[in-house]
Write an enzyme that holds these catalytic residues in place. Structure first.
Site, mmCIF file in Angstrom:
data_model
loop_
_atom_site.group_PDB
_atom_site.id
_atom_site.type_symbol
_atom_site.label_atom_id
_atom_site.label_comp_id
_atom_site.label_asym_id
_atom_site.label_seq_id
_atom_site.Cartn_x
_atom_site.Cartn_y
_atom_site.Cartn_z
ATOM 1 N N TYR A 104 12.014 5.184 5.106
ATOM 2 C CA TYR A 104 11.064 4.855 5.116
ATOM 3 C C TYR A 104 10.380 3.869 5.413
ATOM 4 C CZ TYR A 104 6.388 6.153 3.551
ATOM 5 O OH TYR A 104 4.433 5.444 3.441
ATOM 6 N N ASP B 161 2.300 17.026 18.253
ATOM 7 C CA ASP B 161 3.716 16.103 17.744
ATOM 8 C C ASP B 161 3.622 14.376 18.026
ATOM 9 O OD1 ASP B 161 6.016 14.974 17.134
ATOM 10 O OD2 ASP B 161 6.843 16.709 17.952
ATOM 11 N N SER C 102 1.885 1.011 4.841
ATOM 12 C CA SER C 102 2.274 0.966 3.261
ATOM 13 C C SER C 102 2.293 -0.168 2.856
ATOM 14 C CB SER C 102 3.211 2.162 3.588
ATOM 15 O OG SER C 102 3.692 2.337 1.809
ATOM 16 N N LYS D 284 8.226 2.086 8.097
ATOM 17 C CA LYS D 284 6.143 1.172 7.450
ATOM 18 C C LYS D 284 6.624 -0.593 8.048
ATOM 19 C CE LYS D 284 4.413 4.730 7.150
ATOM 20 N NZ LYS D 284 3.177 5.172 7.692
#
Length: 259
Positions: free
Chosen positions: A155, A62, A142, A159
């Site tokens: 998100y 993990d 990203s 990033k």
């Protein structure tokens, strides 16, 4: 082969972009440590690489847990004889309007997408120092680490954080010959994007595949991005031709975000 004899560790390697990266770096001549939370999935993926002649080891971890990332790097060094290239690829995505983001959701996104990169940087640098070698660290950011997108705020935050970590680490470790860079994909045809598309469909009423197609249509090259497109960029970052580049978060998205 550009990295013949090198050892590369790739997180999130059981499928999608991570698997594409592992395949490409193996084809480039590296021994590969494939790390993923999905033990059955990563072992199945590893068998595919071994069938092509690659030297591969697997480890279940993990990546949001610091000790497990360090254990993965230690296993890589033990099984493959060292570490030269660390690819912090593992991540998740999730669609949620800003006003509906919960504390748990925000913490989970940050832990898996950003904290894991920090742990990967720490573990890789510790191994490089232990071995007295230089090394390359390559992180997954990203286009959402360059531009904010509606309904993807959590998100995007994670990033953007990867870009910041990449720059800070490049400045801290450059004198040791350690380079740190990031790759920034766009809309990639992977299981992760399929799940994200389903979330958009559930919450907005859009049809299946509509969100993916709408986002992908923004690429001026006129086709959806594939995992191999990202792997090609990572291959260059892992090889000697990128030795004088550090601290950069390079976009490869078919022409969606321009910098």
């Amino acid at each position: 082969m550009a990295i013949d004899g090198k050892v590369a560790l790739v997180t999130g390697a059981a499928m999608g972009i991570g698997l594409a990266i592992a395949k490409r770096l193996a084809a480039d001549g590296a021994a590969i440590a494939m790390v993923d939370l999905n033990g059955d999935g990563v072992e199945k993926a590893a068998e595919e690489l071994r069938a092509s002649g690659a030297k591969v080891t697997t480890f279940v971890a993990d990546v949001s847990k610091r000790d497990q990332v360090f254990a993965a790097v230690e296993n890589c060094a033990k099984e493959l004889g060292g570490l030269d290239i660390m690819v912090n690829n593992a991540g998740i995505a999730g669609m949620c309007p800003i006003m509906e983001i919960t504390e748990d959701e925000m913490n989970r996104m940050q832990a898996i997408n950003a904290n894991s990169v920090l742990w990967g940087i720490q573990a890789a640098v510790a191994q490089f120092r232990k071995a007295g070698t230089k090394g390359k660290i390559i992180n997954a950011s990203s286009i959402a680490g360059h531009d904010g997108f509606p309904n993807l705020a959590a998100y995007c935050v994670s990033k953007f954080a990867v870009r910041s970590l990449t720059q800070s680490a490049a400045k801290e470790f450059g004198a040791e010959g350690i380079t740190v860079n990031a790759y920034c994909p766009g809309v990639v045809a992977t299981p992760l994007w399929k799940e994200l598309d389903e979330e958009f469909a559930e919450k907005t009423g859009s049809g299946e595949g509509d969100t993916f197609e709408a986002f992908a249509a923004g690429a001026v090259l006129g086709r959806p991005q594939q995992g191999e497109d990202v792997a090609n960029q990572v291959s260059w970052m892992a090889g000697p031709d990128s030795d004088f580049m550090t601290g950069q978060a390079v976009i490869v998205d078919g022409g969606m975000v321009f910098r």
